[in-house]
Write an enzyme that holds these catalytic residues in place. Structure first.
Site, PDB file in Angstrom:
ATOM      1  N   ALA A   1       0.840  -1.188   0.000  1.00 57.34           N
ATOM      2  CA  ALA A   1       0.000   0.000   0.000  1.00 57.34           C
ATOM      3  C   ALA A   1       0.876   1.238   0.000  1.00 57.34           C
ATOM      4  CB  ALA A   1      -0.912   0.001   1.231  1.00 57.34           C
ATOM      5  N   PRO A   2       0.836   2.060  -1.067  1.00 61.15           N
ATOM      6  CA  PRO A   2       1.677   3.265  -1.129  1.00 61.15           C
ATOM      7  C   PRO A   2       0.963   4.482  -0.550  1.00 61.15           C
ATOM      8  CG  PRO A   2       0.599   2.938  -3.230  1.00 61.15           C
ATOM      9  CD  PRO A   2       0.118   1.819  -2.331  1.00 61.15           C
TER      10      PRO A   2
ATOM     11  N   PHE B   1      -3.316   8.092  -0.560  1.00 61.81           N
ATOM     12  CA  PHE B   1      -3.130   6.744  -0.009  1.00 61.81           C
ATOM     13  C   PHE B   1      -4.000   5.726  -0.739  1.00 61.81           C
ATOM     14  CE2 PHE B   1      -5.046   3.753   3.188  1.00 61.81           C
ATOM     15  CZ  PHE B   1      -3.964   2.878   3.250  1.00 61.81           C
ATOM     16  N   HIS B   2      -3.417   4.545  -1.002  1.00 58.79           N
ATOM     17  CA  HIS B   2      -4.129   3.421  -1.616  1.00 58.79           C
ATOM     18  C   HIS B   2      -4.015   2.216  -0.690  1.00 58.79           C
ATOM     19  CE1 HIS B   2      -5.438   0.234  -4.217  1.00 58.79           C
ATOM     20  NE2 HIS B   2      -5.520   1.006  -5.291  1.00 58.79           N
ATOM     21  N   SER B   3      -5.130   1.810  -0.127  1.00 59.44           N
ATOM     22  CA  SER B   3      -5.140   0.650   0.772  1.00 59.44           C
ATOM     23  C   SER B   3      -5.021  -0.649  -0.019  1.00 59.44           C
ATOM     24  CB  SER B   3      -6.444   0.643   1.569  1.00 59.44           C
ATOM     25  OG  SER B   3      -6.546  -0.517   2.372  1.00 59.44           O
TER      26      SER B   3
END
Length: 949
Positions: free
Chosen positions: A785-786, A804-806
Site C-alpha cells: 500500500a503506497p 493513499f491506496h489501501s
C-alpha cells in the site's frame, strides 16, 4: 564599365581581420549598452524575478536586460542590427578560407553559420514579451546550432596554433559554463533559492562573452585576407593544410579518424535515416504489445488468457527450419513490410483485434531483424550498419516519447484525437522500408569463423535475452530510471524533464563507444562497471542512484553490438530464439515481483527487484563470456573498411541530430514552477481523488488528454492519482502525470517508485510542495500500500495532503494494519490535513472508524454519503465548504470525488448544509457538469454538489 586593374592593384584594401573585430565590437556594444542603460534606468525592475527582487537578487539576467524595457531594448536591437552585416561577412570569409575541392563540411558549417545569424535575429526582435513561444523556438535553434558551428570551426581551423589554442579555450569555457548555468537555473526555478538567479545571470552573461569571443578569434585567420577580395597567401585554394587535415593524417587507420574522413552524400544519409526509422518501428512494436496485453488482466482482475500473446516475440525459434530461414533471408523486405501492420492496429476498435494484429507484427518484426542480423554475418560493414540502425532506432523511440511526454505517438493505444501521429508514421515507415530494404547479396547458409571457435550458442542466447530485457525495462523511456531514484520533495535528484536528455545522451554515447571500441565494451572490466551502476540504481536514491543509472545505460548500449555480433556466429534459432525466450521469462519475473497477489507462484519472488537485476546482469555476463570466446579468435586491430567508416559517419550524424532534438525538448519541457490556483482571490482549495486505472481507458485508449480536460474543467488545485505507476514493461514505461502536470501547470510527485513494488500513487498540486515523504504501509500478505505525505504552501499556510491506496479486499489483516499506521501518521501531524484515499471499507463500519477517529483527528467530508467503498475524502483543521462526485465516463472504472476548502478561515464548531444560491461564486463547483454534463462527466449520486456554511 569600371577600369581593369592588374593583379595586385586595388582601389581600397581592407584587411580581413577588421570584419572579425567589427563583429566583436558591435556585438559586445549591443549587450553592454543595454546593460548600462538598464541598470541606470530600471535597475530594481530588471533584477526582479518571479520569486525574489532586490536585495536578494542584485544582477539582471540577459533576457531581462535586452528584452523587457525601453530604451535598453532599443539600444540592443540597433547595435545587433549593425552586427548582422559583419556577421554575414564573417561567415562568408570563413567559407572562403576553409573551402576545398570535394569537401562538403565547409558548406555545412557555412549553412549553420547563416542559420545561427537568422535565428539570432529571431530571438532578438521577437522578445518573450511579444511571443514567448516563438522567442523560445528561435533561442533554442540558435543554441542548438552553436554546437555544430563550434565543432565545425574547430575541425576546419587553418593550422594556426595560436588561433586553434584560443578557439579550444573559448569552446571549453562556453560548454563548461553550461553546467553551472543549468545548476543555478534549477536552484532558482525548482528550489526557489534566493540569489540563485543572480549567480545564474553571471554565467548567462559569461556565455555571451565566450560565444562572441569564439568568433573574434577569426581575426587571427582573416589577417591573410584583404578585401576586395584577394587571397594573398593562397589559403582559400586549399594549398595549406587545415587542422582537420593534420588530425586525419595522424589518425589514419584509426576508427575515429576514418569515420569522418570521407565525403558527405545526401543519398546515403537518407539511407541511414531510413534504417534508423525501421529500428524505431521495431521498438515501437516491441513496447506496444505488452501495453495491449496488460489491458486484459487489468479488466479481468486476474489472468485472462491473452497474456500468451507475449510469446509472439519468440518467432526467431522458427528459423531452426532451414527452408524458413532461407526464405526469410531472401525476402527481408516483405517481412519488414508485413510488420508494418502493427502501425495500422489503431484502426481496429475492438481491443482483442488490436492485440492480435500487433502480436502478428511483433512476431514478424522480430523474425525480420533476427534474419537481417544473421544474413549479414559475413559482411562486417553491413552488420554494423544494421546494429547501429537498431540502436539509434531505440534512441529515436526514446526521444519521441520524451517529446510526447512518455507516450509513443505510433502506439496502437493512440490516435489523432489523443496525441497519435499514426498516419504520417505509417507513410514514413513505408518509405523507409522500401528505401532501406533494397536487394542485397545475402546468404542463408551456415557461417563459421576461420578458427571454428564461436563460443556457446546457449550463453550467447541468454546474453541477448538479458540485453533485450535490460533495454525494454530500463531504457525505452528516459524517465524510467529517474522514477526509480526519485524520493520526494525537496528536489534532491534528477527530474524527468530536463534530465531525461542526460539518459538519452548516455545511451547514445554508449552505443558509439561500443561500435568504436568493441574490445573494451565486451571486457569484464566494463561488465564490472556496468554491474556497479546497476547496484547503485537498485540500492540508492537521488543523484547517487542516477549516476549508477547513467553508467548502466552507457554499458547496456555499449555491450549491445558485442553481444549481437557474437550471436550471429550461431544459428539464429539457438541465439536470438533462445534470447527472446529468456526475455519472456524475465518479463514475467518482472511482472510477478509486483503482481504476486494475482498470479500463481507470485509470493516466491514478491518484492525482489534486486533478484531480477542480478539475474539480468548475470544473463548479460553469460553473453559477454560467449563473446569473449568468439572474439579471442579475431584481430582486435582489424582495419576499418572504407564502407564501414563511411556508414558509421551517417548513423552518427542521425544520432547527433536526435541528441540535439532531445536537448531542445528538455529546454521546452523545463518546469516553469509559476503555477497559480484557480480561485486565488477567494483562497479556495479544490482537492480531488481519482483512481485512474493506469491511464488506459475502458476501450484500450490512452486517456491522459481526456483526464486533462475534466481535471481542468473541474478547476482542481490538488488531485491525487491512484493506480498510476506505469513505469514497467507491461504498462509501456510511461508516466501518466507528466502530460497533465505540464499541460495544466502542476507541481507533481509520484511514489514510491516502481522499484518499490506498488501500483502507484501520485500528487498534482497548484501549490508549491515544500516537503514530501513516501511510505510503504504494512502489508504482510497482500499487495503493498503506497502513500505520499506532502506539505503544501497554500496561500502562505502549511497544509498536509496524504494520497493513499489501501490493500485489496481479500487481505483484511493488511487493511487493519494499514488503517492503524495511517491513523497515527495523520494524528501526529500538527498541521491541517486532507486525505485523498482509497480505503476499501463501508462508511461508518470497520476500519472506517480507525481512519475517522480521535487518534487521527480526521473528519469525513460527508458522513451521510452511504454509497462509498473505495474513495474517501477526509480532513482536519480546515473549513470544508463543498463536496461533489463526478462520473468518469469510459476513462476508468472509478469516479472523481472532489472537496472544496477555504484557507485562512477557522474550522467552524457547527456546520450547516446550505443551497448553492447562498454560496459565493468563487466557492461553487462548475455548472458545466450539471444535468447531462459534458462528454459523459456529470454530477451523480446526489445529482448536484453539496455545500456547507
Amino acid at each position: 564599365m569600371a577600369p581593369r586593374y592588374k593583379d595586385g592593384d586595388a582601389v581600397v584594401a581592407i584587411n580581413g581581420k577588421w570584419v572579425a573585430w567589427s563583429h566583436t565590437l558591435f556585438a559586445y556594444a549591443a549587450f553592454i549598452s543595454a546593460l548600462i542603460v538598464g541598470v541606470a534606468l530600471h535597475y530594481h525592475k530588471i533584477v526582479q524575478n518571479e520569486h525574489y527582487g532586490y536585495p536578494d537578487e542584485w544582477f539582471p539576467s540577459v533576457s531581462a536586460t535586452i528584452g523587457d524595457r525601453y530604451p535598453e531594448r532599443s539600444f540592443f536591437q540597433v547595435f545587433i542590427a549593425i552586427t548582422s552585416g559583419p556577421r554575414f561577412a564573417l561567415v562568408f570569409l570563413w567559407y572562403i578560407l576553409t573551402s576545398r575541392p570535394n569537401s562538403t563540411l565547409p558548406k555545412l558549417v557555412a549553412g549553420v553559420g547563416i542559420f545561427r545569424t537568422l535565428t539570432c535575429g529571431g530571438w532578438t526582435y521577437v522578445t518573450s514579451t511579444d511571443d514567448h513561444d516563438w522567442h523560445d523556438i528561435f533561442m533554442i535553434s540558435y543554441l542548438v546550432a552553436t554546437l555544430p558551428w563550434t565543432l565545425g570551426c574547430l575541425a576546419l581551423s587553418p593550422n594556426n596554433r595560436r588561433a586553434v589554442k584560443y578557439r579550444k579555450i573559448m569552446a571549453s569555457l562556453f560548454f563548461g559554463t553550461l553546467v553551472p548555468l543549468i545548476y543555478y537555473f534549477i536552484q532558482h526555478k525548482v528550489h526557489k533559492i534566493p540569489g540563485a538567479y543572480t549567480k545564474y545571470a553571471f554565467f548567462e552573461w559569461s556565455l555571451i562573452l565566450f560565444d562572441v569571443g569564439f568568433d573574434a578569434i577569426t581575426a587571427l585567420d582573416f589577417e591573410s585576407f584583404e578585401l576586395v577580395v584577394r587571397d594573398v597567401k593562397g589559403v582559400s585554394r586549399g594549398q595549406l593544410k587545415t587542422t582537420a587535415d593534420s588530425v586525419l593524417e595522424k589518425e589514419k587507420g584509426k576508427s575515429v579518424g576514418n569515420t569522418f574522413g570521407e565525403g558527405f552524400f545526401w543519398t546515403e544519409i537518407i539511407d541511414a535515416a531510413s534504417d534508423v526509422y525501421n529500428g524505431f518501428v521495431f521498438w515501437t512494436i516491441v513496447t506496444a504489445l505488452p501495453v495491449l496485453v496488460w489491458y486484459f488482466p487489468l479488466w479481468h482482475m486476474g489472468i485472462s488468457g491473452y497474456e500468451v500473446a507475449i510469446v509472439c516475440c519468440t518467432s526467431p525459434l522458427l528459423l531452426v527450419i532451414p527452408s524458413l530461414r532461407y526464405a526469410a533471408t531472401k525476402n527481408l523486405r516483405l517481412l519488414h513490410l508485413a510488420s508494418l501492420v502493427g502501425l495500422l492496429a489503431y484502426r481496429f476498435q475492438d481491443p482483442a483485434n488490436r492485440l492480435f494484429v500487433t502480436g502478428f507484427a511483433l512476431a514478424t518484426t522480430c523474425a525480420a531483424w533476427t534474419t537481417g542480423f544473421f544474413a549479414e554475418r559475413a559482411n562486417s560493414p553491413r552488420l554494423e550498419a544494421r546494429i547501429m540502425a537498431w540502436g539509434v532506432g531505440l534512441i529515436m523511440s526514446v526521444v519521441a516519447k520524451f517529446a510526447c511526454k512518455t507516450n509513443n505517438p505510433l502506439w496502437p493505444i493512440v490516435h489523432a484525437e489523443n496525441g497519435g501521429w499514426n498516419k504520417i508514421g505509417i507513410f514514413i515507415a513505408l518509405f523507409a522500408v522500401l528505401r532501406s530494404q533494397r536487394g542485397s547479396n545475402t546468404s542463408g547458409g551456415d557461417y563459421l569463423p576461420a578458427s571454428g571457435k564461436k563460443g556457446s550458442s546457449l550463453l550467447a542466447g541468454i546474453g541477448f535475452g538479458g540485453l533485450m530485457f535490460a533495454i525494454v525495462s530500463l531504457l525505452t523511456d528516459s524517465s524510467t530510471m529517474i522514477s526509480w531514484v526519485w524520493d520526494g520533495y525537496p528536489v534532491r535528484g534528477p527530474l524527468a524533464a530536463p534530465h531525461g536528455a542526460l539518459t538519452i545522451f548516455a545511451m547514445g554515447a554508449g552505443l558509439v563507444y561500443g561500435i568504436f571500441h568493441p574490445a573494451v565494451a565486451g571486457s569484464w572490466t566494463a561488465f564490472g562497471l556496468g554491474s556497479l551502476g546497476a547496484a547503485l540504481l537498485t540500492c540508492y536514491h537521488h543523484w547517487t542512484g542516477y549516476y549508477g543509472a547513467l553508467a548502466l545505460a552507457f554499458y547496456i548500449m555499449a555491450v549491445a553490438p558485442v553481444l549481437i555480433v557474437s550471436s550471429v556466429r550461431h544459428s539464429p534459432a539457438s541465439t536470438f530464439g533462445i534470447g527472446f525466450v529468456v526475455y519472456v521469462f524475465l518479463l514475467l519475473f518482472h511482472v510477478w515481483v509486483v503482481a504476486y497477489a494475482f498470479v500463481p507462484g507470485g509470493p516466491l519472488v514478491r518484492e525482489h527487484t534486486d533478484w531480477l537485476m542480478i539475474t539480468t546482469m548475470l544473463s548479460i555476463g553469460a553473453g559477454v563470456f560467449s563473446a569473449a570466446t568468439s572474439n579471442s579468435t579475431r584481430s582486435r586491430n582489424k582495419p576499418v573498411s572504407p564502407n564501414s567508416k563511411r556508414q558509421r559517419s551517417y548513423y552518427i550524424y542521425v544520432l547527433a541530430a536526435l541528441q540535439l532534438l532531445s536537448v531542445s525538448v528538455a529546454y521546452l519541457r523545463f518546469p516553469t514552477n509559476d503555477y497559480t490556483p484557480h480561485h486565488k482571490e477567494d483562497k479556495v482549495v479544490t482537492a480531488g481523488i481519482w483512481t485512474v486505472h493506469f491511464g488506459l481507458d475502458n476501450n484500450m485508449w490512452s486517456s491522459e488528454r481526456r483526464m486533462r480536460d475534466v481535471i481542468g474543467e473541474l478547476e482542481l488545485d490538488v488531485i491525487g492519482f491512484l493506480e498510476s505507476d506505469n513505469q514497467r514493461i507491461i504498462m509501456g514505461n510511461k508516466d501518466v502525470t507528466q502530460f497533465i502536470a505540464e499541460d495544466l501547470g502542476y507541481y507533481s510527485d509520484f511514489g514510491p517508485g516502481p522499484n518499490k513494488h506498488t501500483w502507484g500513487s501520485a500528487l498534482l498540486s497548484k501549490f508549491p510542495i515544500v516537503n514530501s515523504t513516501h511510505h510503504l504501509l504494512p502489508s504482510p500478505v497482500g499487495e503493498l500500500a503506497p502513500a505520499i505525505h506532502a506539505t503544501l504552501d497554500m496561500y502562505g499556510e502549511m497544509v498536509d495532503v496524504v494520497v493513499f491506496h489501501s490493500g485489496q479486499e481479500e487481505d483484511p489483516e493488511d487493511r487493519r494494519l494499514q488503517s492503524e499506521y495511517l491513523s497515527k501518521l495523520m494524528g501526529d501531524s500538527p498541521r491541517p490535513l486532507i486525505l485523498l484515499s482509497y480505503l476499501v471499507t463501508k462508511p461508518l463500519e470497520g476500519n472506517y472508524n480507525t481512519y475517522v477517529s480521535e487518534r487521527s483527528q480526521m473528519k469525513d467530508i460527508d458522513p451521510t454519503d452511504w454509497d462509498r467503498w473505495c474513495e474517501y475524502l477526509l480532513f482536519k483543521k480546515l473549513h470544508r465548504t463543498g463536496y461533489a462526485r463526478i462520473s468518469r465516463d469510459t476513462i476508468t472504472d472509478t469516479e472523481i470525488q472532489v472537496g472544496k476548502f477555504v484557507i485562512g478561515e477557522p474550522e467552524p464548531e457547527t456546520e450547516m448544509r446550505i443551497p448553492e444560491e447562498m454560496v459565493p461564486v468563487g466557492r461553487r463547483f462548475p455548472a458545466l457538469f450539471r444535468g447531462e454534463g459534458v462528454r459523459g462527466h456529470r454530477y451523480h449520486v446526489f445529482d448536484e454538489p453539496r455545500y456547507w456554511q
